[in-house]
Write an enzyme that holds these catalytic residues in place. Structure first.
Site, mmCIF file in Angstrom:
data_model
loop_
_atom_site.group_PDB
_atom_site.id
_atom_site.type_symbol
_atom_site.label_atom_id
_atom_site.label_comp_id
_atom_site.label_asym_id
_atom_site.label_seq_id
_atom_site.Cartn_x
_atom_site.Cartn_y
_atom_site.Cartn_z
ATOM 1 N N ARG A 87 17.692 15.193 12.388
ATOM 2 C CA ARG A 87 17.965 16.619 12.369
ATOM 3 C C ARG A 87 19.121 16.960 11.434
ATOM 4 O O ARG A 87 19.131 18.027 10.826
ATOM 5 C CB ARG A 87 18.286 17.116 13.778
ATOM 6 N N ASP A 126 -1.839 3.984 -4.448
ATOM 7 C CA ASP A 126 -2.542 3.065 -3.557
ATOM 8 C C ASP A 126 -1.997 1.649 -3.513
ATOM 9 O O ASP A 126 -1.757 1.104 -2.461
ATOM 10 C CB ASP A 126 -4.043 3.015 -3.903
ATOM 11 N N GLY A 160 2.812 5.393 4.250
ATOM 12 C CA GLY A 160 2.188 6.018 5.415
ATOM 13 C C GLY A 160 0.773 5.508 5.571
ATOM 14 O O GLY A 160 0.223 4.881 4.656
ATOM 15 N N SER A 182 -3.230 5.084 5.919
ATOM 16 C CA SER A 182 -4.329 5.497 5.074
ATOM 17 C C SER A 182 -4.851 6.860 5.542
ATOM 18 O O SER A 182 -5.035 7.081 6.728
ATOM 19 C CB SER A 182 -5.433 4.445 5.199
ATOM 20 N N HIS A 203 0.864 -1.178 0.000
ATOM 21 C CA HIS A 203 0.000 0.000 0.000
ATOM 22 C C HIS A 203 0.902 1.229 0.000
ATOM 23 O O HIS A 203 1.531 1.537 1.005
ATOM 24 C CB HIS A 203 -0.870 -0.052 1.266
ATOM 25 N N LYS A 208 -0.957 10.634 1.104
ATOM 26 C CA LYS A 208 -0.018 10.159 0.078
ATOM 27 C C LYS A 208 -0.473 10.611 -1.306
ATOM 28 O O LYS A 208 0.309 11.153 -2.082
ATOM 29 C CB LYS A 208 0.074 8.620 0.103
#
Lengths: 87, 328
Positions: free
Chosen positions: B246, B181, B157, B159, B142, B163
């Protein structure tokens, strides 16, 4: 406001890794945090600021913090810097 | 891993490999189970010890000429031993042929013999490519896959994190979409090739709008059929007490199908322009690819500055030291 003067104690000074460690630790606290060196004051929660200090071994830094957990913040960071970042 | 039969190979690649079937049609029902081939020179000479019968057997000029040099009786004997090992099929290159008695023998053992007009080298490289493709490790995940400045970026990431919206923003900024997807990933020679998990076009669901067709909306130049995946960007909700990268001195990696890819964990919060950050991440990765690492460079400069300060201090200390005058 809480202040404390510390001396950088690790061989290579505040290069990227120690600086990142300071910033990472500081951001855990809610207080505002500043580091001052020879009249230059930077935000202790900004990595670029801390690195730009280019603090070498033996450099004297003034840490200052203001806020609810300022005391703990200063204590922890000071211990880290004077302890040479565990090296 | 897909399953492949000799029949399927013949149907898929009859034209590309310039193949013709020499044996009876019913001989092509064997299965091919490995993506490798074998040149059976030594096996034909009678040494069957380290022979790999499960592979496709390719007869080049050397094998054919060797067999022709043998007495017919010996040749059939050797081939009988060879066919007994239950090989999937034999492909003879350069349009060479063997005597009809070999065909009869192969029919008896139900083993297909093909003749290819390609040279041995061409045939081997084509077969290799085809088999690697068929037997490539694959999985479907996904995610959304975009091409940013020529770099394949896999956006992952939870749902609803955005995205598709991020991809849409990138497309409208001139980058292209590979799939949304559902992304199918395949390991080809230790590169991960990604393509849309669905075969019916570049559709995308945008929450609040519905399904849109990216190809129709933005044009054919904004979509791609497949793309090597160079890095992954994982979008995650901003959390107060989580640590994010960072400086970027230590890279993070993720493994897909045995290949390590750089991954960036990108915290997102309202008002953050994610697509610009994705562009920056892509450009930074390209710079790393050509040997420039900004984090390293910056750290080196800081180190230099610190060293200068230390030296300066030492010089000052020796000047201040009254004993200094006596020493050399």
């Amino acid at each position: 406001m809480i202040q404390k003067t510390v001396t950088v104690n690790n061989e290579h000074g505040l290069h990227a890794r120690p600086a990142a460690l300071i910033v990472r630790t500081a951001t855990k606290f809610r207080s505002d945090f500043f580091i001052e060196r020879d009249g230059v004051k930077v935000n202790g929660k900004s990595i670029m600021g801390v690195m730009m200090l280019a603090a070498e071994n033996g450099a004297v830094l003034t840490l200052s913090a203001e806020g609810v957990d300022a005391e703990y913040l200063i204590e922890e960071i000071a211990a880290m810097i004077e302890g040479g970042f565990g090296t | 891993m897909r399953e492949l039969t000799v029949k399927q190979l013949f149907e898929d690649k009859r034209k590309d490999f310039a193949l013709s079937l020499v044996t009876e049609p019913q001989t092509i029902n064997k299965k091919i189970v490995t993506p490798y081939f074998n040149r059976p020179g030594l096996a034909l000479a009678g040494w069957l010890e380290v022979f790999t019968p499960e592979r496709i057997q390719i007869f080049g000029e050397a094998e054919v000429r060797y067999l022709q040099s043998l007495k017919e009786q010996t040749m059939l004997e050797r081939l009988r031993e060879f066919f007994k090992m239950d090989i999937p099929c034999v492909i003879i290159s350069k349009g060479l042929s063997l005597p009809p008695s070999v065909e009869y023998l192969a029919n008896d053992f139900n083993i297909a013999i093909f003749s290819s007009r390609l040279s041995t080298v061409q045939l081997i490289s084509q077969i290799n490519r085809y088999l690697m493709d068929v037997f490539a490790l694959e999985k479907t995940i996904h995610a959304t896959l975009v091409d940013v400045f020529g770099l394949g970026i896999l956006i992952t990431g939870k749902s609803g994190i955005g995205k598709s919206e991020c991809a849409l923003d990138l497309i409208s900024r001139g980058h292209s979409l590979v799939g949304d997807d559902m992304i199918n990933m395949r390991n080809l020679n230790d590169k991960i090739i990604g393509r849309s998990g669905r075969e019916f076009g570049h559709f995308m669901e945008i929450r609040g709008v519905g399904v849109v067709n990216v190809e129709k909306m933005f044009g054919i130049e904004r979509v791609r059929h497949e793309k090597t995946i160079d890095m992954q960007i994982e979008l995650m909700p901003w959390q107060e007490n989580t640590e994010y990268e960072r400086i970027g001195l230590k890279g993070n990696y993720v493994e897909h199908l045995g290949v390590k890819l750089p991954i960036i964990y990108l915290p997102i919060s309202p008002g953050k322009n994610v697509s610009v950050i994705v562009e920056v991440a892509a450009m930074n990765q390209i710079l790393k690819g050509v040997g420039y690492d900004a984090a390293e460079d910056f750290n080196r400069k800081i180190h230099e500055e610190i060293r200068k300060q230390t030296l300066f201090k030492k010089v000052q200390a020796t000047e201040d030291d009254p004993k200094n005058g006596n020493s050399k």
